[in-house]
Design a protein around this motif. Structure first.
Motif: not given
Length: 51
Positions: A3-22
């Motif tokens: 899980e220690a190796q998978l942790g940073p990849q999960k964080e990158k996926q969360r950061v890559e999410k873009k909010l839709p324009p309002p």
């Protein structure tokens, strides 16, 4: 992999999410300003005609 190796990849996926324009918020704001301007203009011309 651990899980220690998978942790940073999960964080990158969360950061890559873009909010839709309002777009909805912008529409409501413009609608509110249009109604406000319309009411102001109506009252202005009502007062001008009172002379």
């Amino acid at each position: 992999m651990s899980e220690a190796q998978l942790g940073p990849q999960k964080e990158k996926q969360r950061v890559e999410k873009k909010l839709p324009p309002p777009v909805g918020t912008l529409f409501v704001l413009i609608l509110y300003l249009a109604v406000l301007a319309g009411m102001w203009l109506f009252m202005y011309f009502e007062m001008v005609q009172r002379r």
